[in-house]
Design an enzyme around this catalytic site. Sequence first.
Site, PDB file in Angstrom:
ATOM      1  N   HIS A  64       3.285 -10.580 -92.802  1.00 25.38           N
ATOM      2  CA  HIS A  64       3.375 -11.030 -91.401  1.00 25.38           C
ATOM      3  C   HIS A  64       4.264 -10.120 -90.541  1.00 25.38           C
ATOM      4  CE1 HIS A  64       3.779 -13.530 -87.882  1.00 25.38           C
ATOM      5  NE2 HIS A  64       5.070 -13.707 -88.114  1.00 25.38           N
ATOM      6  N   HIS A  89      12.069  -9.994 -87.332  1.00 27.36           N
ATOM      7  CA  HIS A  89      12.134 -11.122 -86.388  1.00 27.36           C
ATOM      8  C   HIS A  89      12.314 -12.487 -87.051  1.00 27.36           C
ATOM      9  CE1 HIS A  89       7.745 -11.467 -87.126  1.00 27.36           C
ATOM     10  NE2 HIS A  89       7.904 -12.724 -86.766  1.00 27.36           N
ATOM     11  N   GLU A  93      16.269 -16.505 -89.104  1.00 27.32           N
ATOM     12  CA  GLU A  93      15.867 -17.915 -89.132  1.00 27.32           C
ATOM     13  C   GLU A  93      15.590 -18.397 -90.558  1.00 27.32           C
ATOM     14  OE1 GLU A  93      12.505 -20.443 -86.817  1.00 27.32           O
ATOM     15  OE2 GLU A  93      12.940 -18.414 -86.165  1.00 27.32           O
ATOM     16  N   ASP A  94      14.950 -17.542 -91.355  1.00 29.28           N
ATOM     17  CA  ASP A  94      14.454 -18.006 -92.655  1.00 29.28           C
ATOM     18  C   ASP A  94      15.308 -17.614 -93.860  1.00 29.28           C
ATOM     19  OD1 ASP A  94      12.399 -18.948 -91.179  1.00 29.28           O
ATOM     20  OD2 ASP A  94      10.986 -17.358 -91.673  1.00 29.28           O
ATOM     21  N   ASP A 155       3.892 -11.504 -82.286  1.00 29.09           N
ATOM     22  CA  ASP A 155       4.082 -12.505 -83.340  1.00 29.09           C
ATOM     23  C   ASP A 155       3.060 -13.634 -83.171  1.00 29.09           C
ATOM     24  OD1 ASP A 155       5.309 -14.084 -85.351  1.00 29.09           O
ATOM     25  OD2 ASP A 155       6.582 -15.079 -83.875  1.00 29.09           O
ATOM     26  N   ASP A 275     -22.660 -12.894 -65.075  1.00 32.23           N
ATOM     27  CA  ASP A 275     -21.800 -11.768 -65.453  1.00 32.23           C
ATOM     28  C   ASP A 275     -21.187 -11.971 -66.833  1.00 32.23           C
ATOM     29  OD1 ASP A 275     -20.623 -13.824 -64.239  1.00 32.23           O
ATOM     30  OD2 ASP A 275     -19.284 -12.683 -62.939  1.00 32.23           O
TER      31      ASP A 275
END
Length: 735
Positions: A64, A89, A93-94, A155, A275
Amino acid sequence: MKIELVIDLEAEKQEILKRYRALLRASKSTLQKGDKKEIRKAFDMALESHKDMRRKSGEPYIYHPIAVAQIAAEEIGLGTTSIVCALLHDVVEDTDITLEDIEREFGKKTAKIIDGLTKISGVFDTNSSLQAENFRKMLLTLADDVRVILIKLADRLHNMRTMDFMPRHKQLKIASETIYLYAPLAHRLGLYAIKSELEDLSMKYLEPETYKFIAKKLNEKKTERNMFIKKFVEPIDEIVHEQGLEADVYGRPKSIHSIWNKMKKKNIPFEEVYDLFAIRIILDSAYENEKADCWKAYSIVTDLYRPNPDRLRDWVSSPKGNGYESLHTTVMGPRGQWVEVQIRTQRMNEIAEKGFAAHWKYKESSNDNGLDQWIQKVREMLNNPEANALDFLDDFKMNLFSDEIFIFTPKGALIQLPLGATALDFAFEIHTGVGATCIGAKVNHKLVPISYKLQNGDQVEIITSSKQTPKEDWLNVVVTAKAKSKIKSSLKEEKRKIAETGKEILERKLKSLKITYNTDNLQKISYFFKLPSTQELFVNVALGKIELKDIKEYLSSEKEVETRGPERPENLTEDMVKTKMKGAENDILLIGEDLQKIDYTLAACCNPIPGDDVFGFVTVSEGIKIHRTNCPNATQLMSNYGYRIVKAKWNKQQELTFLTGLRIVGIDDVGLINNITRVISTDFKVNMRSITVDTNEGIFDGSIMIFVNDTEHLENLIKNLLKVKGVTGVTRFDA
């Protein structure tokens, strides 16, 4: 068995390295000396900290962050700092790694961006929404560094592309949030390719049937469409080259979401959307010849095909606020159908595809700073300390998708405002003080009220008076977030003063009735008068809406209210809701994770019926409300209050009837209404609640509210109504 596992891990290791190398290739163009080392360091840290984690699909988690970094590099065109942040990123947090660790290894800037990307943890005001707060935090960092949002979009895009393994309610929540906030943000930052993909992917989960239907239809007509494009493009291509212009001319299909929007907006079936694609002419021009070349190409196209004069859009002379530059025209094609043609240069095209990142690249040569102005506006909104995160979100969202108009001040300075802006918006745009005291305006030297809607190119002069103060109904007059938040905060200030007075009066009144003045009693009184907060109670007392006799009434009923107390959303957990059981025989809706039978009401905004795709929403005072997943309010509810959404699905039991609406259009004919009502009441034994019919010069337009059993019953009814002579269209509508 053991050997097999080792091989498996070995293969995964190889795959991770392969993906890492692809990422390096994608970022090659922006790499400076020493950058590769930084990226490697970030990759190693991410690999180590996520080593025991897997995604829902069973893949190693590290796939990821690599994919997000790849999107940031390849599709948005970001540089090394962003690639490092994208790789890292999720680590704060994890995993056990802290922001301090990141700052030590990669510096302050990277740590700040990652902080902006990390969800908020900690205690909150329960009435607010966690998603809204997270979003607000992200925007706070946007004001310093736009890369936060760009990485967040990368993300989100990767999560949307790989959402198949998630449970359905999570898919709905994430897709709603995407369509409500992230797609408009991508639009605002000029990332059109990403915006379209986010919209299409959201639709794939929110409206799966429609999505598949349109995709299938588009596929069926693919060869026919390609033939048409080829025929249309050939003569343009030829003349463009004859005239000495270097250009790439090709057809590009419209996104499924935009086709669906057109169908909804114009209320037409797929066959009538003409269109389905746009023709693009991408010119290879030097910066100083760009404008002239675009108009040259325009005249070539309009010599060959007749243009629709109302549909010329010139964003070359005055670019959109997000930096988008292009010339759009709609011309009549050889088979009598309208075709949209977009003319732009390679530089403009790169800005349209990669938005903000491409902007920096061309910054020196371009004097356009619409995006900087927009970020300045975001900063102003964030500086408003009063705003509740949800209000902030809604105001902010309004300013994302709007087209701009250009307004001149009396001295000829140019100010950009969203479409639909009023004289009052203009006043607030100039200065908060001017807005707060505005009593009217002169538009092109004519006197107009503050609610006057401005047109492109108007010249506006504001008239003020020191006696004027902001009013509640001003909120219905303005459309810009800046004006809204300024009016709200001055009204709050006003309200606070009134509430102070009310508080003193109430204290005296309660004393005289020998009621203790404490928080508990105040909440009970507010609950009795159905007021949302104690502040509202004080205001009502100050304005004389609640008097001594009303409070005495409260006292007498106090005995029965004693046990109930005010309900708050946080006490209404799913388990509690599940205990409110309902008699077995009416139960046809199962709610909650383990799908139990619980008391519910059907939402009036979308009138769900059995067979519809639905979800439950835990309300503050009315228990669970059931909405259709494609209800007009669904995306807002799911994206702002994801924690109050519960799963719900229909369970076949005995026949019950539900109210729904049908809109019938056709050509007026003798006995048409009679034929329609006969189909409804005799063939289908359906009860009608109301029927309204309007005929105008031979065209029939009616709406009928009827009771049906479920979606299958409704579909059969629609099929039979379409067979009635003169009926051309039958559609279900939300209440």
